[in-house]
Design a protein around this motif. Structure first.
Motif, PDB file in Angstrom:
ATOM      1  N   ASN A  14      -6.664  13.737  -9.314  1.00  0.00           N
ATOM      2  CA  ASN A  14      -5.301  13.366 -10.273  1.00  0.00           C
ATOM      3  C   ASN A  14      -5.425  13.373 -11.733  1.00  0.00           C
ATOM      4  O   ASN A  14      -4.695  12.738 -12.582  1.00  0.00           O
ATOM      5  N   MET A  15      -6.287  14.418 -11.999  1.00  0.00           N
ATOM      6  CA  MET A  15      -6.311  14.597 -13.327  1.00  0.00           C
ATOM      7  C   MET A  15      -5.375  15.650 -13.868  1.00  0.00           C
ATOM      8  O   MET A  15      -4.887  16.667 -13.310  1.00  0.00           O
ATOM      9  N   PRO A  16      -4.268  15.520 -14.909  1.00  0.00           N
ATOM     10  CA  PRO A  16      -3.172  16.085 -15.312  1.00  0.00           C
ATOM     11  C   PRO A  16      -3.725  17.503 -15.668  1.00  0.00           C
ATOM     12  O   PRO A  16      -4.735  17.616 -16.341  1.00  0.00           O
ATOM     13  N   LEU A  17      -3.036  18.545 -15.209  1.00  0.00           N
ATOM     14  CA  LEU A  17      -2.959  19.807 -15.668  1.00  0.00           C
ATOM     15  C   LEU A  17      -2.180  20.054 -16.943  1.00  0.00           C
ATOM     16  O   LEU A  17      -0.915  19.866 -16.682  1.00  0.00           O
ATOM     17  N   LEU A  18      -2.817  20.417 -18.229  1.00  0.00           N
ATOM     18  CA  LEU A  18      -2.046  20.221 -19.470  1.00  0.00           C
ATOM     19  C   LEU A  18      -1.498  21.645 -19.527  1.00  0.00           C
ATOM     20  O   LEU A  18      -2.216  22.480 -19.856  1.00  0.00           O
ATOM     21  N   GLU A  19      -0.471  22.178 -19.453  1.00  0.00           N
ATOM     22  CA  GLU A  19       0.116  23.443 -19.648  1.00  0.00           C
ATOM     23  C   GLU A  19       0.789  23.921 -20.769  1.00  0.00           C
ATOM     24  O   GLU A  19       1.407  25.067 -20.739  1.00  0.00           O
ATOM     25  N   HIS A  34      -9.585  10.167 -24.760  1.00  0.00           N
ATOM     26  CA  HIS A  34      -8.940  11.351 -23.724  1.00  0.00           C
ATOM     27  C   HIS A  34     -10.034  12.407 -23.587  1.00  0.00           C
ATOM     28  O   HIS A  34     -10.605  13.036 -24.861  1.00  0.00           O
ATOM     29  N   VAL A  35     -10.338  13.199 -22.633  1.00  0.00           N
ATOM     30  CA  VAL A  35     -11.447  14.171 -22.725  1.00  0.00           C
ATOM     31  C   VAL A  35     -10.599  15.288 -22.034  1.00  0.00           C
ATOM     32  O   VAL A  35      -9.976  15.171 -20.919  1.00  0.00           O
ATOM     33  N   LEU A  36     -10.569  16.554 -22.621  1.00  0.00           N
ATOM     34  CA  LEU A  36      -9.928  17.604 -22.277  1.00  0.00           C
ATOM     35  C   LEU A  36     -10.773  18.683 -21.625  1.00  0.00           C
ATOM     36  O   LEU A  36     -11.704  18.904 -22.405  1.00  0.00           O
ATOM     37  N   GLU A  57     -18.444  12.721 -12.902  1.00  0.00           N
ATOM     38  CA  GLU A  57     -19.524  11.993 -12.801  1.00  0.00           C
ATOM     39  C   GLU A  57     -19.602  11.433 -14.432  1.00  0.00           C
ATOM     40  O   GLU A  57     -19.958  10.112 -14.107  1.00  0.00           O
ATOM     41  N   LEU A  58     -19.341  12.061 -15.248  1.00  0.00           N
ATOM     42  CA  LEU A  58     -19.391  11.406 -16.739  1.00  0.00           C
ATOM     43  C   LEU A  58     -18.393  10.169 -16.674  1.00  0.00           C
ATOM     44  O   LEU A  58     -18.673   9.113 -17.289  1.00  0.00           O
ATOM     45  N   ARG A  59     -17.015  10.461 -16.210  1.00  0.00           N
ATOM     46  CA  ARG A  59     -15.912   9.560 -16.226  1.00  0.00           C
ATOM     47  C   ARG A  59     -16.314   8.417 -15.370  1.00  0.00           C
ATOM     48  O   ARG A  59     -16.327   7.066 -15.785  1.00  0.00           O
ATOM     49  N   MET A  60     -17.103   8.315 -14.259  1.00  0.00           N
ATOM     50  CA  MET A  60     -17.640   7.415 -13.470  1.00  0.00           C
ATOM     51  C   MET A  60     -18.930   6.683 -14.304  1.00  0.00           C
ATOM     52  O   MET A  60     -18.679   5.291 -14.311  1.00  0.00           O
ATOM     53  N   THR A  61     -19.709   7.495 -14.850  1.00  0.00           N
ATOM     54  CA  THR A  61     -20.842   6.728 -15.558  1.00  0.00           C
ATOM     55  C   THR A  61     -20.291   6.070 -16.732  1.00  0.00           C
ATOM     56  O   THR A  61     -20.781   4.836 -17.094  1.00  0.00           O
ATOM     57  N   PHE A  62     -19.400   6.411 -17.476  1.00  0.00           N
ATOM     58  CA  PHE A  62     -18.698   5.789 -18.532  1.00  0.00           C
ATOM     59  C   PHE A  62     -17.565   4.726 -18.295  1.00  0.00           C
ATOM     60  O   PHE A  62     -16.959   4.088 -19.056  1.00  0.00           O
ATOM     61  N   GLN A  63     -17.407   4.374 -16.844  1.00  0.00           N
ATOM     62  CA  GLN A  63     -16.727   3.484 -16.427  1.00  0.00           C
ATOM     63  C   GLN A  63     -15.365   3.387 -16.843  1.00  0.00           C
ATOM     64  O   GLN A  63     -14.840   2.498 -17.419  1.00  0.00           O
ATOM     65  N   GLY A  64     -14.763   4.557 -16.865  1.00  0.00           N
ATOM     66  CA  GLY A  64     -13.248   4.575 -17.259  1.00  0.00           C
ATOM     67  C   GLY A  64     -12.937   4.685 -18.788  1.00  0.00           C
ATOM     68  O   GLY A  64     -12.000   4.135 -19.245  1.00  0.00           O
ATOM     69  N   ALA A  65     -14.050   4.852 -19.712  1.00  0.00           N
ATOM     70  CA  ALA A  65     -13.970   4.719 -21.063  1.00  0.00           C
ATOM     71  C   ALA A  65     -13.031   5.693 -21.623  1.00  0.00           C
ATOM     72  O   ALA A  65     -12.508   5.663 -22.679  1.00  0.00           O
ATOM     73  N   PHE A  66     -12.521   6.572 -20.939  1.00  0.00           N
ATOM     74  CA  PHE A  66     -11.809   7.697 -21.226  1.00  0.00           C
ATOM     75  C   PHE A  66     -11.076   8.205 -20.142  1.00  0.00           C
ATOM     76  O   PHE A  66     -11.462   8.288 -18.834  1.00  0.00           O
ATOM     77  N   ASP A  67      -9.733   8.922 -20.215  1.00  0.00           N
ATOM     78  CA  ASP A  67      -9.168   9.581 -19.149  1.00  0.00           C
ATOM     79  C   ASP A  67      -9.559  11.122 -19.428  1.00  0.00           C
ATOM     80  O   ASP A  67      -9.865  11.608 -20.315  1.00  0.00           O
ATOM     81  N   CYS A  68      -9.005  12.010 -18.222  1.00  0.00           N
ATOM     82  CA  CYS A  68      -9.399  13.268 -18.383  1.00  0.00           C
ATOM     83  C   CYS A  68      -8.259  14.185 -18.170  1.00  0.00           C
ATOM     84  O   CYS A  68      -7.464  13.701 -17.121  1.00  0.00           O
TER      85      CYS A  68
END
Length: 136
Positions: A14-19, A34-36, A57-68
């Protein structure tokens, strides 16, 4: 995107695809960090699929500190140039609608662990209130 590991970020995770740049600006202007993910061409760059596996894996490690989000092909070059992160694949970090840095190419896990907290701690400088209202 053309590679199953990259496509699954949007379809399964469910990561948005930015077009479009408009959608990208709206996504990065939201509260928080936010991480693109800029994959580049996965046919020419084998590291693209590696970063597609590393990002969740990074998003999980940083416990939702950013969305992607995943950056679509149509706006990839414009984003890379505006962010100053020219190599792909790359992770470009935003806060408050402002690019605060990026991590190009695949890195050693320890490098991610050192660089990401620094990028997350950066608070972009906002223009003085008088400039912000005149620009609106």
């Amino acid at each position: 995107m053309g590679h199953p590991l990259i496509d699954r970020l949007s379809t399964e995770m469910n990561m948005p695809l930015l077009e479009s740049m408009e959608v990208l600006r709206a996504f990065t202007a939201r509260d928080g960090a936010h991480v693109l993910f800029v994959p580049g061409d996965p046919k020419r760059n084998l590291e693209s699929a590696d970063v597609a596996v590393i990002l969740p894996e990074l998003r999980m490690t940083f416990q939702g500190a950013f969305d992607c989000a995943v950056v679509g092909d149509a706006i990839e070059a414009e984003l890379r140039e505006s962010a100053g992160v020219l190599k792909t694949p790359s992770l470009i970090f935003y806060r408050g609608g402002t690019c605060v840095g990026g991590i190009p190419k695949v890195r050693d896990w320890d490098d991610y662990m050192a660089r990401i907290p620094h990028l997350l701690a950066i608070t972009p400088e906002l223009p003085p209130a008088s400039e912000a209202t005149s620009a609106a």
